[in-house]
Structures are given as C-alpha cells and as structure tokens.
Design a protein around this motif. Structure first.
Motif, PDB file in Angstrom:
ATOM      1  N   SER A 313       0.835  -1.212   0.000  1.00 33.73           N
ATOM      2  CA  SER A 313       0.000   0.000   0.000  1.00 33.73           C
ATOM      3  C   SER A 313       0.864   1.253   0.000  1.00 33.73           C
ATOM      4  CB  SER A 313      -0.914   0.049   1.225  1.00 33.73           C
ATOM      5  OG  SER A 313      -1.806  -1.029   1.213  1.00 33.73           O
ATOM      6  N   LEU A 314       1.920   1.236   0.805  1.00 35.83           N
ATOM      7  CA  LEU A 314       2.772   2.420   0.897  1.00 35.83           C
ATOM      8  C   LEU A 314       3.529   2.652  -0.413  1.00 35.83           C
ATOM      9  CD1 LEU A 314       4.116   1.860   4.524  1.00 35.83           C
ATOM     10  CD2 LEU A 314       2.686   3.772   3.786  1.00 35.83           C
ATOM     11  N   PHE A 315       3.789   1.574  -1.149  1.00 32.24           N
ATOM     12  CA  PHE A 315       4.476   1.677  -2.433  1.00 32.24           C
ATOM     13  C   PHE A 315       3.555   2.153  -3.540  1.00 32.24           C
ATOM     14  CE2 PHE A 315       8.091  -1.353  -1.417  1.00 32.24           C
ATOM     15  CZ  PHE A 315       9.060  -0.393  -1.684  1.00 32.24           C
ATOM     16  N   SER A 316       2.286   1.820  -3.371  1.00 29.99           N
ATOM     17  CA  SER A 316       1.344   2.030  -4.464  1.00 29.99           C
ATOM     18  C   SER A 316       1.236   3.507  -4.845  1.00 29.99           C
ATOM     19  CB  SER A 316      -0.018   1.482  -4.044  1.00 29.99           C
ATOM     20  OG  SER A 316      -1.035   2.164  -4.705  1.00 29.99           O
ATOM     21  N   GLU A 317       1.147   3.756  -6.157  1.00 30.31           N
ATOM     22  CA  GLU A 317       1.015   5.136  -6.643  1.00 30.31           C
ATOM     23  C   GLU A 317      -0.391   5.659  -6.376  1.00 30.31           C
ATOM     24  OE1 GLU A 317       3.361   6.986  -8.302  1.00 30.31           O
ATOM     25  OE2 GLU A 317       4.895   5.430  -8.133  1.00 30.31           O
ATOM     26  N   PRO A 322      -1.643  11.728  -3.911  1.00 24.90           N
ATOM     27  CA  PRO A 322      -0.332  12.387  -3.925  1.00 24.90           C
ATOM     28  C   PRO A 322      -0.432  13.868  -3.569  1.00 24.90           C
ATOM     29  CG  PRO A 322      -0.789  11.289  -6.029  1.00 24.90           C
ATOM     30  CD  PRO A 322      -2.040  11.220  -5.224  1.00 24.90           C
ATOM     31  N   SER A 323      -1.620  14.453  -3.714  1.00 24.83           N
ATOM     32  CA  SER A 323      -1.720  15.877  -3.371  1.00 24.83           C
ATOM     33  C   SER A 323      -1.589  16.089  -1.864  1.00 24.83           C
ATOM     34  CB  SER A 323      -3.036  16.455  -3.877  1.00 24.83           C
ATOM     35  OG  SER A 323      -4.099  15.844  -3.184  1.00 24.83           O
ATOM     36  N   HIS A 332       7.041  11.821  -1.879  1.00 21.59           N
ATOM     37  CA  HIS A 332       6.681  10.478  -2.291  1.00 21.59           C
ATOM     38  C   HIS A 332       7.940   9.625  -2.465  1.00 21.59           C
ATOM     39  CE1 HIS A 332       3.592   7.705  -3.508  1.00 21.59           C
ATOM     40  NE2 HIS A 332       4.405   7.266  -4.459  1.00 21.59           N
ATOM     41  N   GLU A 333       8.987  10.246  -2.994  1.00 19.30           N
ATOM     42  CA  GLU A 333      10.279   9.540  -3.135  1.00 19.30           C
ATOM     43  C   GLU A 333      10.846   9.145  -1.769  1.00 19.30           C
ATOM     44  OE1 GLU A 333      13.220  11.848  -5.360  1.00 19.30           O
ATOM     45  OE2 GLU A 333      11.575  12.167  -6.812  1.00 19.30           O
ATOM     46  N   TYR A 334      10.762  10.063  -0.820  1.00 24.28           N
ATOM     47  CA  TYR A 334      11.292   9.755   0.519  1.00 24.28           C
ATOM     48  C   TYR A 334      10.575   8.533   1.096  1.00 24.28           C
ATOM     49  CZ  TYR A 334      12.932  14.631   0.284  1.00 24.28           C
ATOM     50  OH  TYR A 334      13.510  15.814  -0.093  1.00 24.28           O
ATOM     51  N   LEU A 335       9.264   8.541   0.893  1.00 22.29           N
ATOM     52  CA  LEU A 335       8.468   7.434   1.414  1.00 22.29           C
ATOM     53  C   LEU A 335       8.910   6.126   0.751  1.00 22.29           C
ATOM     54  CD1 LEU A 335       6.089   6.474   3.175  1.00 22.29           C
ATOM     55  CD2 LEU A 335       4.556   6.989   1.285  1.00 22.29           C
ATOM     56  N   MET A 338      12.253   4.864   2.054  1.00 18.34           N
ATOM     57  CA  MET A 338      12.167   4.280   3.394  1.00 18.34           C
ATOM     58  C   MET A 338      11.515   2.899   3.344  1.00 18.34           C
ATOM     59  SD  MET A 338      10.462   6.023   6.745  1.00 18.34           S
ATOM     60  CE  MET A 338       8.800   6.073   6.124  1.00 18.34           C
ATOM     61  N   VAL A 339      10.449   2.806   2.588  1.00 17.00           N
ATOM     62  CA  VAL A 339       9.710   1.552   2.533  1.00 17.00           C
ATOM     63  C   VAL A 339      10.526   0.475   1.803  1.00 17.00           C
ATOM     64  CG1 VAL A 339       7.598   0.481   1.675  1.00 17.00           C
ATOM     65  CG2 VAL A 339       7.487   2.713   2.760  1.00 17.00           C
ATOM     66  N   THR A 340      11.338   0.872   0.843  1.00 15.94           N
ATOM     67  CA  THR A 340      12.246  -0.076   0.180  1.00 15.94           C
ATOM     68  C   THR A 340      13.191  -0.687   1.207  1.00 15.94           C
ATOM     69  OG1 THR A 340      12.160   1.280  -1.809  1.00 15.94           O
ATOM     70  CG2 THR A 340      13.935  -0.338  -1.683  1.00 15.94           C
TER      71      THR A 340
END
Ligand code: F6P
Ligand code: MG
Length: 478
Positions: A313-317, A322-323, A332-335, A338-340
């Motif tokens: 879910s956290l990876f999902s676009e 995104p707003s 979004h990149e930071y997230l 981290m999740v990676t």
C-alpha cells in the motif's frame, strides 16, 4: 478471585465499560451487520447473471445464505447484550481456545458474573471478538472474512499527510546518520521523538471511532516537534530516559526488539518507523520481531494480512492521494526509499513477523495465539510456555496500546499509585518491557495521587479520552 482487586466491569455505571456495553459494542456490531448486508446485497444482484444450476451460482447462493445466518447471529447477540443475558459458550469451531474461553465462562457463571452487564470487561471484550470469529469460521465462504478490513484501509488512506511528513523526517535523518550514531546527546533527543511518535500513533484506534470524527483523528496524528512538545505534559508517567539509558547499555550486543503490535494502518506505520530507527540509526539493535493478532481483533488490530499489505500500500502510486504530499513530489520519493529499506529488512530477516508458520516469508515462530486469549499477561508462562521462552531471548518487548496495557495490569482496580512493577505481577522482570499506551480504559497505575486528583477535580476524563498517555519501562530482573 485470587487477584488483589476486583476487575473493571459494567456494574459500575460511571466506568468506561458500562458505556462500552451500552453504546460502543452495539455500534461496532451494527457496523459488521451493515458490511455483511452490503456484500450479500451485491451477491443477490449478481445472481441473475449466473447460469442456473452452475457451481458458481450454487456457491453464490450458499455464500448469501451463510451471510444471512451470520447477520442473524449478530442481531441475536446484540439483543442478548442489551438484555443482560448470559454469555454463551464458544462453539467448538476448530480454532484455538474455545475450551479455554468456556472454562473461564463457567467460573464466572459460578460467581454470577457471566452476563453482559456483570462480566469482567477485559474477559467479555476478548470473548466478543472470539465469538464473532466462531460465526465466520463455521461457514464455507466467510472463513477468512475480516469485518473491519474496509474501515482499516480507509483510515490508513486518510492518514497520508502524517505519513508523508514522517517519511520526510526520516529522510532528513539520512544526511546525519553517522553523526547521530556518534553523538549520544543527539541520539537521545531523536530517541524521544521516535518513542513519542510511536506512542501517539496509538491514539487513533478504530474501536474508539464510535465517538471520534475524522478531523479529531487527523488532529491526533499531527506529528513534528512542536506538536510533541505540546503533548509532553499529557504523558503522566514518563520512563523515556530510563529506556534510553537501558538501550545504551546494550551497545554491541546485537539486541533483538519485539513489538507486540496494536493497530493497523497509521499506528503500524509508526511502529515500522520506530523499528527502522532502532536498526538503521542506532548502534544497538540488529533485529525486530513483530507480533500480530491471528484473527480480527478489537476492530483495528494488525492481522498478518494487514501487516503484509502495508508495504505494498505504501508503495502504491494510487493508495494515497499524492496531493497530500504537501511538501512536494519528493515526499513520495522519501516514502518509497524508506519503505524499500523496510522491505529489504523483511527479505533479509532483520524484520520478522511472528506467526506460527509464515509460508510467504518462510519464517516460523512459536505460537502467536496467546495474544487473542482472554488472560492477563501474568498467565503467559502457564498458558504459552513456548512464547514465554521465546520472549526471554528478547532485549526489549514493546507493548503497544491500550488493550496490551489492560492485559499487562490485568484490568483490575489497582490504586493509581501502584507501581507498574507490582501491577504486572509475575510477568515483570522476565524480559525488559516497554509499554506505550494512550489512556482509553479506566485502569491506570504508577501516577502520583496529586496528579490524578487534580485531573479528576478538573473534570477531565483523563483515563479514557485518549488525550493522556503512559510510557512505562521495566528492566529485566538482575
Ligand atoms: O477504550 C475503548 C477500547 O476499545 C478498549 O476497549 C480497548 O482497550 C481499546 O479501546 C483498544 O485500544 P487499543 O487499540 O489502543 O488497544
Ligand atoms: Mg487496538
């Protein structure tokens, strides 16, 4: 009972358990009925398009009928509850602890405390979720049904703002990683931020949503230094310094930390952030074990399937809007970054999920059912010796949330000044315990009498309104 004080139960109309039986449980049960009703409605709409007599049609019809039968059972349950009828035995449904629940129920019957308005609150609430489980396990098509799934997902989606913010905070730590590891003062400050973030992550469990709006929740999720500082005075027992110096003493000891999880969604996210912080940014911890609930529990608690869907879910676009990354697209990149890292920790076994056998992650652990039993934690050694033995190998067991606190203290009427160590009984000292709890039930220990009196005098519902919190640490007995 053999306990030093009586349990909290709804015979006291001024306590939160009375409110719970009168209002909160009926709302929760009605919500489940609505959910099943909607699924059944969709089935009935789809029926005409299925070939008459086909396997598909027969299955749809069976599922529909089973859904209807579950609704009838839950309606009956609501009716019995409102009329203070006795709790009925859990049927032998092939799942754990039916006998154990019934054994306690028989004892309560002997004491004439076996009805909805007289049974100990802790027992009755655990029983309720176990009973609901039996309604679905006795079917063919609803066995893996989680009545709270949609609610958990929706609230998780709604917490994206705080999630992006925390991902940014962690990104900022990256630049300072080495200096943090080398600078004790800095590390201690960050430690406290992390503990508090993880603590307040507990403020938003869904069983309380019956009297909280989404705005209230968004407010509770405000993260960041100022918000934390403002809330520091609401931590009525604060062992943060103790736990930090304990962790410092672990240097180079390859510590393992366990999380006995509470709620899915935002709170689980904060648990991951804290776990990541311990492994990535401190020199003390090598491994983190997460303990979920194996069945849908207290509305929002983490099940293995919630745990596994969190990272995708956290990876999902599309999962979050995104707003809500109000700090721009880089959030979004930071997230993602981290999740990676979290995913790589799961792949390499730095993070593990403690379920009996986890085919997907290929890991196996001592039985995890104990967390959905009816017992206070001082019964752990007797009821789940394997798990007890396993936890003895942990350097710190973090207990998240209110229900865990109730089970740690047995949910009995301890005087408020009782030391935490006394209240956890024989459970104390076997392994180091850290309880992070926002107050959502009457039981509270280790708070000065003056503090309690002052809050009472001010008319604050400080034991139950989720605004106050306790950070309680107990080391291993020397
Ligand atoms: O206070 C309401 C309540 O549902 C309690 O019954 C229960 O202990 C708690 O909330 C659940 O909160 P948590 O998710 O923090 O354990
Ligand atoms: Mg919970």
């Amino acid at each position: 009972s053999e306990y030093p004080y009586p349990p909290y139960d709804p015979t006291d109309k001024s306590g939160f358990s009375y409110d719970t039986v009168v209002k909160r449980w009926p709302i929760i049960l009605t919500g489940i009925i609505d959910t099943i009703y909607r699924i059944d409605h969709d089935i009935s709409v789809s029926l005409p398009s299925l070939t008459a007599g086909s396997t598909e049609e027969t299955q749809a019809q069976t599922k529909f009928a089973e859904g209807k039968a579950i609704i009838e059972k839950i309606s009956q349950l609501k009716y019995d509850m409102a009329r203070d009828r006795p709790l009925e035995c859990i049927p032998a449904d092939g799942e754990v602890y039916a006998d154990e629940y019934n054994e306690v129920l028989n004892q309560l019957a002997e004491q004439k405390h076996n009805t909805w308005f007289t049974a100990p609150w802790l027992y009755a609430e655990c029983y309720l979720y176990r009973l609901l489980r039996s309604f679905v396990t006795q079917t063919v098509h609803w066995k893996s049904f989680d009545p709270f799934y949609a609610q958990k997902e929706e609230t998780f989606r709604g917490s994206s703002k705080a999630i992006y913010q925390l991902a940014t905070t962690i990104h900022e730590l990256d630049a300072e990683k080495q200096s943090i590891r080398d600078d004790r003062g800095k590390l201690a400050i960050l430690f406290k931020e992390m503990i508090q973030m993880c603590l307040w992550g507990n403020a938003t469990d869904l069983s309380l949503l019956t009297h909280m709006s989404h705005d209230d929740i968004a407010h509770l999720q405000t993260v960041g230094k100022e918000a934390q500082a403002a809330r520091l005075e609401f931590i009525l027992k604060d062992d943060q310094d103790k736990v930090i110096s304990y962790l410092e003493s672990l240097k180079d000891k390859d510590a393992r930390v366990d999380f006995v999880l509470d709620n899915a969604g935002f709170e689980l996210f904060t648990d991951f952030v804290f776990a990541d912080f311990l492994v990535t940014y401190t020199p003390y911890v090598k491994k983190v074990v997460f303990h979920p609930k194996l069945i849908p529990w207290f509305v929002s608690d983490v099940t293995p399937s919630d745990f596994k869907s969190t990272i995708p879910s956290l990876f999902s676009e599309s999962f979050f809007n995104p707003s809500n990354a109000s700090g721009g697209p880089q959030q979004h990149e930071y997230l993602q970054k981290m999740v990676t890292r979290w995913q790589s920790y799961l792949d390499s076994g730095v993070f593990t999920l403690a379920v009996p056998v986890d085919t997907e992650l290929g890991q196996s652990h001592p039985k995890g059912d104990f967390w959905t039993g009816p017992w206070p934690y001082w019964d752990l050694q007797e009821k789940a010796p394997e798990l007890w033995e396993d936890l003895r190998g942990s350097s710190l067991v973090v207990f998240k949330g209110d229900l865990n606190y109730r089970k740690l203290t047995g949910d009995i009427k301890w005087p408020v000044t009782t030391p935490f160590e006394t209240a956890v009984g024989s459970f104390g000292g076997v392994f180091p315990i850290l309880s992070l709890r926002t107050n959502k039930a009457d039981v509270v220990v280790d708070v000065p009498q003056e503090v309690a009196d002052k809050l009472d005098a001010a008319g604050e519902k400080w034991r139950v309104n989720g605004k106050y919190a306790l950070v309680s640490f107990l080391p291993r007995r020397a």
